[in-house]
Design an enzyme around this catalytic site. Structure first.
Site, PDB file in Angstrom:
ATOM      1  N   ASP A  40     -46.145  37.377  -4.883  1.00 22.86           N
ATOM      2  CA  ASP A  40     -45.143  38.039  -5.706  1.00 22.86           C
ATOM      3  C   ASP A  40     -45.811  38.587  -6.953  1.00 22.86           C
ATOM      4  O   ASP A  40     -46.893  38.134  -7.334  1.00 22.86           O
ATOM      5  CB  ASP A  40     -44.026  37.053  -6.093  1.00 22.86           C
ATOM      6  N   ASP A  56     -49.135  42.767  -6.482  1.00 24.77           N
ATOM      7  CA  ASP A  56     -48.132  43.824  -6.364  1.00 24.77           C
ATOM      8  C   ASP A  56     -48.348  44.501  -5.018  1.00 24.77           C
ATOM      9  O   ASP A  56     -49.464  44.933  -4.708  1.00 24.77           O
ATOM     10  CB  ASP A  56     -48.315  44.827  -7.504  1.00 24.77           C
ATOM     11  N   VAL A  57     -47.306  44.607  -4.205  1.00 23.08           N
ATOM     12  CA  VAL A  57     -47.481  45.146  -2.857  1.00 23.08           C
ATOM     13  C   VAL A  57     -47.805  46.632  -2.842  1.00 23.08           C
ATOM     14  O   VAL A  57     -48.133  47.185  -1.788  1.00 23.08           O
ATOM     15  CB  VAL A  57     -46.244  44.876  -1.965  1.00 23.08           C
ATOM     16  N   SER A 140     -32.218  45.534   6.357  1.00 25.81           N
ATOM     17  CA  SER A 140     -30.894  45.563   5.736  1.00 25.81           C
ATOM     18  C   SER A 140     -29.899  46.190   6.686  1.00 25.81           C
ATOM     19  O   SER A 140     -30.258  47.036   7.519  1.00 25.81           O
ATOM     20  CB  SER A 140     -30.924  46.380   4.441  1.00 25.81           C
ATOM     21  N   TYR A 153     -32.266  53.911  -0.630  1.00 28.55           N
ATOM     22  CA  TYR A 153     -32.417  52.558  -0.119  1.00 28.55           C
ATOM     23  C   TYR A 153     -32.232  52.530   1.398  1.00 28.55           C
ATOM     24  O   TYR A 153     -33.031  51.917   2.123  1.00 28.55           O
ATOM     25  CB  TYR A 153     -31.399  51.637  -0.793  1.00 28.55           C
ATOM     26  N   LYS A 157     -34.899  51.402   4.415  1.00 27.92           N
ATOM     27  CA  LYS A 157     -34.642  50.323   5.362  1.00 27.92           C
ATOM     28  C   LYS A 157     -34.550  50.843   6.800  1.00 27.92           C
ATOM     29  O   LYS A 157     -34.904  50.121   7.744  1.00 27.92           O
ATOM     30  CB  LYS A 157     -33.376  49.564   4.966  1.00 27.92           C
ATOM     31  N   THR A 185     -24.681  42.490   2.243  1.00 25.20           N
ATOM     32  CA  THR A 185     -24.858  42.298   0.807  1.00 25.20           C
ATOM     33  C   THR A 185     -25.014  40.806   0.531  1.00 25.20           C
ATOM     34  O   THR A 185     -24.118  40.016   0.808  1.00 25.20           O
ATOM     35  CB  THR A 185     -23.657  42.855   0.025  1.00 25.20           C
TER      36      THR A 185
END
Length: 259
Positions: A40, A56-57, A140, A153, A157, A185
């Site tokens: 993370d 950091d990805v 998601s 977003y 996804k 959600t």
């Protein structure tokens, strides 16, 4: 939390594992016997007992170094849970090119980078533990349901779900299963921040609850349990699927409650 020891002898790396769904996943896996590392940007919230590595990805070199550190600490890797990601609000008119690039870099390429550097370790593990090696992406319900003001977003996804299928095909004969979980959600810190920005947070929470047929937000623990199933040896014949944990959003079409 109690559970079986079906992850005994297995090791997992969870990206975005210091908060929200990622922290819940790490906790579930450890409770079931896995050795766990979390990657993370800020590791202060990492669950007790997890090996925390800061990266950091969006930084490929940092991800590579973090994966190598995790694999060395855990004695290899059998599971990658690629969970790191961010949200975005708006229609296609509301976010400029720089924001599209930023979100796609984190939500899609972040998973690519994690997998790229984990795959050599996963291949080694697959030769020793057939059926026990996996990659699970946090996707998601936005990948399959049209949600208002979620254009960027949802696009990110949707890409994750397609990436999951392609990777499942690429790596199935190497003994590496690839799946994704599609939460509705979820009641996470990110949703809390989103609600805090609303003109009427209580009304916004009520609307989010009502959007899911069960009438409430999904919990991080419920998503983590689904991830743990997909990563477990019990799912040894499961690859290339998207498991919805969404309170019925994907498949149910209910009449209004007063009808």
């Amino acid at each position: 939390m109690t559970g079986t020891a079906d992850f005994e002898g297995l090791s997992a790396l969870v990206t975005g594992g210091a908060s929200g769904i990622g922290a819940a996943v790490a906790t579930h896996l450890m409770a079931r016997g896995a050795r766990v590392a979390v990657l993370d940007r800020e590791t202060g919230g990492a669950p007790e007992g997890a090996f925390a590595v800061k990266a950091d990805v969006t930084d490929d070199a940092a991800v590579k170094k973090a994966v190598e550190r995790a694999a060395a600490e855990l004695g290899g890797l059998t599971t990658l849970v690629s969970n790191a990601g961010i949200g975005s609000i708006g229609t296609v008119e509301d976010n400029d090119d720089a924001e599209w690039t930023r979100v796609l870099d984190i939500n899609v390429l972040g998973m690519v980078r994690a997998a790229r550097h984990a795959l050599p370790h996963l291949r080694t593990a697959a030769a020793e533990r057939p059926g026990a090696v996996s990659i699970t992406h946090t996707c998601s319900i936005a990948a399959t349901a049209g949600l208002p003001a979620r254009a960027l977003y949802s696009a990110s996804k949707g890409a994750v779900q397609s990436l999951t299928l392609a990777m499942a095909a690429d790596h199935v004969r190497e003994g590496i299963r690839v799946n994704c979980v599609n939460p509705g959600t979820a009641d996470t810190p990110w949703i809390g921040r989103l609600l805090g920005q609303a003109d009427d947070p209580e009304a916004e929470r009520a609307a989010l609850n009502a959007r899911q047929p069960l009438g409430r937000l999904v919990s991080a623990d419920e998503v983590a349990a689904a991830v743990a199933y997909l990563a477990s040896p019990a799912a040894g014949s499961v690859t290339g699927i998207a498991l919805a944990v969404d309170g019925g959003m994907q498949g149910l079409r209910l009449r209004p409650a007063d009808s």
